[in-house]
Write a protein that holds these residues in place. Structure first.
Motif, PDB file in Angstrom:
ATOM      1  N   PRO A  85      40.446  31.987  40.297  1.00  0.00           N
ATOM      2  CA  PRO A  85      41.861  32.279  40.055  1.00  0.00           C
ATOM      3  C   PRO A  85      42.183  33.744  40.318  1.00  0.00           C
ATOM      4  O   PRO A  85      41.352  34.633  40.135  1.00  0.00           O
ATOM      5  CB  PRO A  85      42.042  31.928  38.573  1.00  0.00           C
ATOM      6  CG  PRO A  85      40.897  31.023  38.244  1.00  0.00           C
ATOM      7  CD  PRO A  85      39.768  31.476  39.096  1.00  0.00           C
ATOM      8  N   ASP A  86      43.394  33.978  40.766  1.00  0.00           N
ATOM      9  CA  ASP A  86      43.806  35.344  41.067  1.00  0.00           C
ATOM     10  C   ASP A  86      43.808  36.189  39.806  1.00  0.00           C
ATOM     11  O   ASP A  86      44.171  35.736  38.722  1.00  0.00           O
ATOM     12  CB  ASP A  86      45.197  35.343  41.703  1.00  0.00           C
ATOM     13  CG  ASP A  86      46.208  34.520  40.925  1.00  0.00           C
ATOM     14  OD1 ASP A  86      46.867  35.067  40.042  1.00  0.00           O
ATOM     15  OD2 ASP A  86      46.313  33.309  41.222  1.00  0.00           O
ATOM     16  N   GLY A  87      43.346  37.428  39.966  1.00  0.00           N
ATOM     17  CA  GLY A  87      43.318  38.372  38.874  1.00  0.00           C
ATOM     18  C   GLY A  87      42.193  38.155  37.885  1.00  0.00           C
ATOM     19  O   GLY A  87      42.121  38.862  36.878  1.00  0.00           O
ATOM     20  N   SER A  88      41.287  37.198  38.153  1.00  0.00           N
ATOM     21  CA  SER A  88      40.217  36.915  37.200  1.00  0.00           C
ATOM     22  C   SER A  88      38.895  37.467  37.706  1.00  0.00           C
ATOM     23  O   SER A  88      38.736  37.803  38.873  1.00  0.00           O
ATOM     24  CB  SER A  88      40.077  35.402  37.004  1.00  0.00           C
ATOM     25  OG  SER A  88      39.530  34.802  38.173  1.00  0.00           O
ATOM     26  N   TRP A  89      37.942  37.530  36.770  1.00  0.00           N
ATOM     27  CA  TRP A  89      36.577  37.931  37.102  1.00  0.00           C
ATOM     28  C   TRP A  89      35.705  36.698  36.870  1.00  0.00           C
ATOM     29  O   TRP A  89      35.518  36.259  35.730  1.00  0.00           O
ATOM     30  CB  TRP A  89      36.128  39.089  36.207  1.00  0.00           C
ATOM     31  CG  TRP A  89      34.792  39.685  36.607  1.00  0.00           C
ATOM     32  CD1 TRP A  89      33.614  39.027  36.763  1.00  0.00           C
ATOM     33  CD2 TRP A  89      34.520  41.049  36.892  1.00  0.00           C
ATOM     34  NE1 TRP A  89      32.614  39.883  37.131  1.00  0.00           N
ATOM     35  CE2 TRP A  89      33.149  41.151  37.219  1.00  0.00           C
ATOM     36  CE3 TRP A  89      35.289  42.204  36.907  1.00  0.00           C
ATOM     37  CZ2 TRP A  89      32.531  42.347  37.542  1.00  0.00           C
ATOM     38  CZ3 TRP A  89      34.686  43.401  37.227  1.00  0.00           C
ATOM     39  CH2 TRP A  89      33.320  43.480  37.550  1.00  0.00           C
ATOM     40  N   THR A  90      35.204  36.134  37.961  1.00  0.00           N
ATOM     41  CA  THR A  90      34.398  34.914  37.898  1.00  0.00           C
ATOM     42  C   THR A  90      32.973  35.238  38.287  1.00  0.00           C
ATOM     43  O   THR A  90      32.733  35.828  39.347  1.00  0.00           O
ATOM     44  CB  THR A  90      34.961  33.826  38.819  1.00  0.00           C
ATOM     45  OG1 THR A  90      36.300  33.512  38.430  1.00  0.00           O
ATOM     46  CG2 THR A  90      34.105  32.565  38.765  1.00  0.00           C
ATOM     47  N   ALA A  91      32.021  34.841  37.436  1.00  0.00           N
ATOM     48  CA  ALA A  91      30.608  34.995  37.762  1.00  0.00           C
ATOM     49  C   ALA A  91      30.088  33.669  38.306  1.00  0.00           C
ATOM     50  O   ALA A  91      30.407  32.601  37.770  1.00  0.00           O
ATOM     51  CB  ALA A  91      29.817  35.410  36.531  1.00  0.00           C
TER      52      ALA A  91
ATOM     53  N   ALA B 274      51.237  38.246  51.794  1.00  0.00           N
ATOM     54  CA  ALA B 274      50.923  38.943  50.551  1.00  0.00           C
ATOM     55  C   ALA B 274      50.533  37.918  49.489  1.00  0.00           C
ATOM     56  O   ALA B 274      51.083  36.815  49.428  1.00  0.00           O
ATOM     57  CB  ALA B 274      52.131  39.754  50.087  1.00  0.00           C
ATOM     58  N   GLY B 275      49.566  38.282  48.674  1.00  0.00           N
ATOM     59  CA  GLY B 275      49.111  37.342  47.650  1.00  0.00           C
ATOM     60  C   GLY B 275      48.208  38.032  46.653  1.00  0.00           C
ATOM     61  O   GLY B 275      47.756  39.161  46.862  1.00  0.00           O
ATOM     62  N   PRO B 276      47.895  37.326  45.564  1.00  0.00           N
ATOM     63  CA  PRO B 276      47.103  37.937  44.476  1.00  0.00           C
ATOM     64  C   PRO B 276      45.590  37.855  44.700  1.00  0.00           C
ATOM     65  O   PRO B 276      44.836  38.393  43.899  1.00  0.00           O
ATOM     66  CB  PRO B 276      47.509  37.117  43.254  1.00  0.00           C
ATOM     67  CG  PRO B 276      47.844  35.763  43.813  1.00  0.00           C
ATOM     68  CD  PRO B 276      48.415  36.006  45.177  1.00  0.00           C
ATOM     69  N   GLY B 277      45.129  37.143  45.726  1.00  0.00           N
ATOM     70  CA  GLY B 277      43.697  37.079  45.995  1.00  0.00           C
ATOM     71  C   GLY B 277      43.024  35.831  45.469  1.00  0.00           C
ATOM     72  O   GLY B 277      41.847  35.865  45.125  1.00  0.00           O
TER      73      GLY B 277
END
Length: 615
Positions: free
Chosen positions: A392-398, A364-367
């Motif tokens: 980073p987990d939980g972020s929106w990176t373009a 299990a992990g945040p992605g």
């Protein structure tokens, strides 16, 4: 930008007349077995297709072998029994040999009937087994299959080459039987009289030399015929995929000429195959009576001299006919040559690289997605050269950069559709290549600029995956992707058959987005998945996507300023590496950055910008 069919390799410019479907660039071969068809296709002919022999066999092949063995035994016994029966009849002896002769004739009849039935069944069964084996390998290889060979060539190998390869089992059985009969016949002639075998061997070698020469011609022509068929299929598929552009540009006639350009060569190769069979039949047709006359002349002389009996004369003629069956191996050996050519082409499919199945579970992990020291080479050139990127987990990176094929390659690496030549790609600390393939679709979802939508209905297409989401989740994902409104306007809504739909590029993109959002994945990868939407729809979709993916990790490959501005951070890809990670507002003053987003080519290497924390 890639569709979800060919996202493992950068695309190349489309050929003239087929602008809607650019072919993928083949991956450089890593071994002889992985050679790219077309560049090294001739080498495939020399590969021994041993791996196809078990698949070409089967119960009907076994039955055929038994029937041919029984037929061969009966055929070899007939002349000897006939000679004995004649000699006994002339001597006024009993009819025991006659009864044996009848039994052997009955065995021969039954065996021949069985062989005639089993041979086509063996070929059909072998073709089905080989084709199923090749299709499984192709599907298991995934994008690597179409990255290594054109789709038309791949289809031709799966369809036309499989029946050719399936000729191997019956052809080998008949060839072995005919050669065995020829050898035994020569031995029998020698036992009757050495002069008879000398008369036979005086002409027979010429026939075998002719057969050997024709076999080489058949192998070359058969392989060329199949490769040319593949070129026709590839050209036709390209033309069909670009049919709208072709019609709009009024280049139909030119496109027809392009597609049919290999046809004269195909015709020449076909005529060469038929000519080979004609020459073989013509030569063997002349040699057979010449050999029989030579043996008959010697045997008649010896009968007249009292050295042989009438029965021996009949036996000599019988074994001469059996010995000439060795010339009959010509057709069987031609079939072997064609089977070898078909098997060699299928070997290119059956050696497609397939990722090994591992059993390492994904915790299990945040992605959190990390690419460390990633190097990917295409045609000997490093498309990615020491790429380091952390999402980073939980972020929106373009991710922005040029050319598009390189950024799309990053997307393929992030979802496990491509492997780096060097470096690692990890999800929550676990290398993607060590995660069981069945777990990846659950952990990672993706959407592409040109999604392929498969399924009986719209709902099936949105729920594509190992465990389809519940209907309420599908509808929520469709609303977030701005697709629910137009889906509900369809004749049967979410139950509308996909085969009845004609969708615009933007509608297909919205369905692709909904399919990616419908799964509860920890990581979502969007490969320019909103480039076909108008400004208002894209703005609404981005707003809804931010709400729908809250708490999940998103990597969005894009060249649109609106998408980059909506992201938490922008990773700027330059010359195969991440040059800068910063907020869009920090990067916008740089002209080179704006050129990338505007679709132009990057200018000189920009001055470094301080990366934001977290990478």
């Amino acid at each position: 930008m890639h569709s979800d069919r060919t996202d493992a390799a950068p695309p190349q410019p489309a050929p003239t007349g087929s602008p809607d479907r650019p072919p993928t660039r083949p991956v450089p071969p890593t071994s002889a077995d992985d050679a790219v068809p077309g560049d090294d296709d001739r080498a495939e002919v020399t590969r021994p297709p041993r791996l196809l022999l078990p698949a070409a066999g089967g119960r009907w092949a076994v039955l055929l072998a038994l029937a041919v063995a029984a037929s061969t035994t009966a055929t070899l016994l007939l002349p000897a029994l006939l000679a004995r029966a004649v000699n006994q009849a002339l001597a006024g002896a009993g009819t025991a040999t006659g009864h044996q002769l009848l039994l052997v004739l009955a065995l021969l009849t039954a065996a021949e009937a069985t062989a005639q039935y089993a041979a086509p069944r063996s070929s059909a069964e072998g073709a089905a087994r080989i084709r199923a084996l090749a299709i499984r390998r192709t599907l298991a290889a995934g994008p690597a299959a179409v990255a290594r060979m054109p789709v038309g060539d791949l289809v031709a190998r799966l369809t036309a080459s499989a029946p050719q390869a399936a000729l191997a089992a019956p052809a080998l059985v008949y060839s072995a039987a005919q050669l065995l009969m020829a050898v035994v016949a020569v031995v029998a002639l020698t036992l009757i009289s050495p002069l008879l075998s000398l008369a036979f061997l005086a002409t027979a070698p010429t026939g075998y030399a002719v057969i050997r020469r024709q076999l080489r011609r058949t192998t070359h022509a058969g392989d060329g015929y199949q490769r040319t068929q593949a070129q026709l299929a590839s050209g036709l598929l390209d033309a069909l995929s670009g049919s709208r552009s072709i019609a709009a540009s009024a280049t139909v006639t030119r496109e027809i000429e392009r597609v049919l350009r290999p046809l004269p060569h195909l015709s020449r190769l076909g005529h060469e195959l038929w000519d080979t069979q004609r020459r073989t039949a013509w030569c063997t047709g002349l040699l057979a009576p010449a050999t029989q006359l030579a043996v008959l002349a010697v045997a008649g002389t010896q009968v007249a001299a009292g050295r042989l009996g009438v029965g021996d004369l009949l036996a000599a003629l019988g074994y001469t006919g059996i010995g000439l069956s060795g010339l009959g191996t010509a057709q069987s050996l031609l079939d072997v040559a064609q089977a070898r050519a078909g098997a060699a082409r299928l070997t290119g499919v059956l050696t497609l690289p397939v990722r090994g199945v591992t059993s390492r579970p994904l915790p299990a992990g945040p992605g959190r997605l990390e690419l460390r020291g990633v190097v990917v080479r295409r045609q000997g050139v490093a498309a990615l050269d020491g790429l380091d990127l952390t999402v980073p987990d939980g972020s929106w990176t373009a991710l922005v950069g040029a050319p598009d094929s390189v950024t799309s390659l990053v997307a393929a690496l992030a979802v496990g559709l491509a492997e780096p030549d060097e470096g690692t790609v990890t999800l929550d600390g676990v290398p993607l290549m060590e995660i069981h393939p069945d777990e990846l679709p659950t952990a990672i979802s993706c959407a592409f600029a040109d999604p392929v939508l498969t399924g009986a209905t719209v709902q099936d297409a949105l729920g594509l995956g190992p465990a389809p989401p519940p209907p309420w989740r599908l509808r929520g994902a469709a609303r977030a992707a701005q697709a629910d409104t137009f889906i509900r306007r369809l004749p049967d809504g979410y139950r509308t058959p996909m085969s009845s739909l004609v969708l615009s590029g933007g509608e297909r993109q919205r369905l692709g987005l909904a399919r990616a959002l419908a799964r509860d994945s920890r990581l979502i990868v969007l490969d320019d998945a909103t480039c076909g939407l108008d400004g208002a729809t894209e703005a609404a979709a981005l707003h809804a996507l931010r709400e729908e993916t809250a708490g999940r990790t998103v990597l969005h490959i894009t060249r649109r300023a609106t998408v980059a501005a909506a992201a938490d951070r922008v990773a700027w890809l330059h010359e195969g590496r991440v040059h800068t990670v910063a907020a869009h507002d920090e990067l916008w003053p740089l002209a080179a950055y704006r050129d990338v987003l505007d679709g132009g080519t990057p200018g000189p290497r920009p001055a470094p910008v301080k990366a934001s924390a977290g990478d």
